[in-house]
Design an enzyme around this catalytic site. Structure first.
Site, PDB file in Angstrom:
ATOM      1  N   SER A  99       0.833  -1.206   0.000  1.00 22.30           N
ATOM      2  CA  SER A  99       0.000   0.000   0.000  1.00 22.30           C
ATOM      3  C   SER A  99       0.872   1.263   0.000  1.00 22.30           C
ATOM      4  CB  SER A  99      -0.952  -0.050   1.193  1.00 22.30           C
ATOM      5  OG  SER A  99      -1.985   0.905   1.056  1.00 22.30           O
ATOM      6  N   HIS A 131      -7.596  -5.784   0.019  1.00 18.78           N
ATOM      7  CA  HIS A 131      -6.404  -4.945   0.031  1.00 18.78           C
ATOM      8  C   HIS A 131      -5.340  -5.462   0.997  1.00 18.78           C
ATOM      9  CE1 HIS A 131      -3.958  -1.395  -0.326  1.00 18.78           C
ATOM     10  NE2 HIS A 131      -4.131  -1.053   0.932  1.00 18.78           N
TER      11      HIS A 131
END
Length: 299
Positions: free
Chosen positions: A123, A277
């Site tokens: 991320s 994610h």
């Protein structure tokens, strides 16, 4: 470009875990970076290329501790799990953007004399690692980006929501983590995500729960975290071995982004993992296998 799909495999019980050493590096730019060094097994050859592991927004080196141990064991390489600025035990600074984060890592790699490291980032850490690779201020051997792409893309609204929850918790002067979790539950249903965010709390001398991360700085930096410092892949690229690991239930690395990824990183491979994610925590075995296979191909 080669597409990989991580396949399930029964993993043997973890054993021969690497030894861990906690340290802090004071960089020449004045920032202090905390890190854990996970050493490979004693019988591993000395001098193997290190791995540097970068966490995501609101995370810390703690999030990658288990995976760092496993990668140190399986790859027989030292693994440095970093606390990026404004996270974990590292320095707080009002500037928080990918250029500043990349400069910290460049200083760290230079001071530790790492010239052949592999950068793994999730991320925010992924865009930081990509920025380091594209800036080419320090040499790296390979790059692994986990569920992020080299583009300007709005963050999920969840991150702004988490900031609001954190501010409420701070203002409530709660004394128990359970009370903080009750407030956070009004903003986030998923317990694992709440537990992840709550790892940033600590008990202050007055008995109240305080945030270890500077909420004000990070709240002001949310737009920066959606940005990417390089706009034109015809002007800069990283040609080294690169792996993009994406969660198939996440939107951060959509199919339409792959041509742009290929222009910035012409020697990239893609590993699809059936997850959201939070790839590493949701499907650690799939992630481990994809990373180990990719890096062993480079040896």
């Amino acid at each position: 470009m080669l597409f990989l799909r991580a396949q399930p495999r029964l993993q043997q019980p973890f054993k021969q875990y690497a030894r861990r050493a906690y340290a802090t590096a004071e960089l020449s730019n004045g920032v202090k970076i905390a890190y854990d060094l996970h050493e490979p097994p004693k019988e591993a050859p000395q001098g193997n290329a290190p791995v540097v592991f970068l966490h995501g927004l609101f995370g810390s080196k703690k999030n990658n501790r288990s995976m760092s141990k496993v990668l140190a064991r399986d790859l027989k390489r030292p693994v440095y799990a970093i606390d990026l600025r404004n996270h974990g035990d590292s320095s707080h600074h009002q500037r928080h953007d990918y250029t500043a984060l990349a400069e910290d890592i460049e200083h760290f790699l230079g001071q530790e004399k790492m010239t052949d490291s592999t950068l793994i980032g999730h991320s925010m850490g992924a865009k930081t690692a990509m920025t380091v690779a594209l800036r080419q201020r320090v040499p790296i051997a390979s790059l692994i980006s986990v569920d992020n792409a080299p583009i300007d893309a709005a963050l999920k609204s969840d991150f702004a929501k988490y900031v609001r929850a954190m501010r409420r918790i701070e203002q409530a002067h709660v004394k128990r983590q359970a009370d903080a979790d009750a407030i956070l539950a009004e903003y986030e249903d998923e317990l694992p995500i709440r537990q992840f965010l709550l790892t940033n709390l600590y008990r202050a001398e007055d008995g109240t729960q305080k945030w270890r991360i500077p909420i004000k700085y990070l709240a002001n930096a949310l737009d920066n975290m959606a940005d990417f410092p390089f706009k034109d892949p015809d002007e800069v690229r990283y040609a080294g071995p690169t792996l993009f690991v994406r969660g198939t239930k996440s939107h951060y690395v959509a199919d339409e982004m792959l041509p742009t990824i290929g222009r910035f990183f012409p020697n990239f491979k893609l590993a699809d993992v059936e997850s959201g994610h939070w790839v590493i925590s949701e499907e650690p075995e799939y992630f481990r296998k994809a990373v180990v296979e990719f890096l062993q191909e480079q040896e």
